[in-house]
Design a protein around this motif. Structure first.
Motif, PDB file in Angstrom:
ATOM      1  N   ASP A  18      30.403  -6.559  -4.327  1.00  0.00           N
ATOM      2  CA  ASP A  18      30.501  -6.076  -2.947  1.00  0.00           C
ATOM      3  C   ASP A  18      30.890  -7.176  -1.973  1.00  0.00           C
ATOM      4  O   ASP A  18      31.398  -6.892  -0.894  1.00  0.00           O
ATOM      5  CB  ASP A  18      29.182  -5.443  -2.498  1.00  0.00           C
ATOM      6  CG  ASP A  18      28.910  -4.131  -3.214  1.00  0.00           C
ATOM      7  OD1 ASP A  18      29.861  -3.525  -3.745  1.00  0.00           O
ATOM      8  OD2 ASP A  18      27.736  -3.722  -3.248  1.00  0.00           O
TER       9      ASP A  18
ATOM     10  N   SER B 203      38.136  -6.728  -0.678  1.00  0.00           N
ATOM     11  CA  SER B 203      38.440  -5.458  -1.337  1.00  0.00           C
ATOM     12  C   SER B 203      39.788  -5.470  -2.055  1.00  0.00           C
ATOM     13  O   SER B 203      39.930  -4.869  -3.114  1.00  0.00           O
ATOM     14  CB  SER B 203      38.370  -4.301  -0.338  1.00  0.00           C
ATOM     15  OG  SER B 203      39.253  -4.527   0.737  1.00  0.00           O
TER      16      SER B 203
ATOM     17  N   ARG C 175      39.256  -7.298  -5.745  1.00  0.00           N
ATOM     18  CA  ARG C 175      38.090  -7.030  -6.602  1.00  0.00           C
ATOM     19  C   ARG C 175      38.434  -7.010  -8.082  1.00  0.00           C
ATOM     20  O   ARG C 175      37.543  -7.052  -8.918  1.00  0.00           O
ATOM     21  CB  ARG C 175      37.413  -5.733  -6.181  1.00  0.00           C
ATOM     22  CG  ARG C 175      36.738  -5.910  -4.843  1.00  0.00           C
ATOM     23  CD  ARG C 175      35.655  -4.925  -4.593  1.00  0.00           C
ATOM     24  NE  ARG C 175      34.972  -5.333  -3.361  1.00  0.00           N
ATOM     25  CZ  ARG C 175      34.527  -4.499  -2.473  1.00  0.00           C
ATOM     26  NH1 ARG C 175      34.632  -3.204  -2.675  1.00  0.00           N
ATOM     27  NH2 ARG C 175      33.932  -4.951  -1.400  1.00  0.00           N
TER      28      ARG C 175
END
Length: 122
Positions: free
Chosen positions: A91, A95, A98
């Protein structure tokens, strides 16, 4: 001490904890890699990327309270491979990146060396 698994590899270390940065640099050189002077800020990392040649980067996901996203984006744009080092888990990763390799903190010497050996450019 080692079989020099990382000989010929030049590594950029982006890490804001001076002790971790020094440990990484010592470890990597013990295994044959060349390390650029570790950088501890986003601006220093971006400056070094523009001015230097290296094969792969180890990126802490947070440098002095700033997310590593601009550095990861820059490396992806120029086609330089990189691995994240983080204690934040998936997390905490940018993004858009990832899918990149991650080495969880606290990490072992063998985890760092084997990850770099696996992901070194051909």
């Amino acid at each position: 001490m080692s079989d020099l698994l990382l000989t010929g590899l030049t590594v950029l270390i982006a890490e804001d904890d001076p002790l971790i940065a020094m440990e990484l640099e010592d470890l990597l050189t013990d295994y044959g890699a060349t390390c650029l002077a570790p950088v501890g800020s986003i601006s220093s990392a971006l400056t070094l990327i523009a001015a230097s040649r290296f094969d792969v980067a180890l990126l802490d996901v947070n440098l002095r309270g700033e997310r590593i996203d601009p550095v990861a984006d820059c490396l992806a744009t120029v086609g330089t491979p990189f691995l994240f080092t983080t204690g934040y888990g998936e997390d905490g990763l940018p993004s858009a990146h990832r899918h990149r390799p991650v080495i969880a903190k606290p990490f072992s010497a063998s985890a760092i060396v084997s990850a770099l050996a696996r992901h070194r450019p051909s």
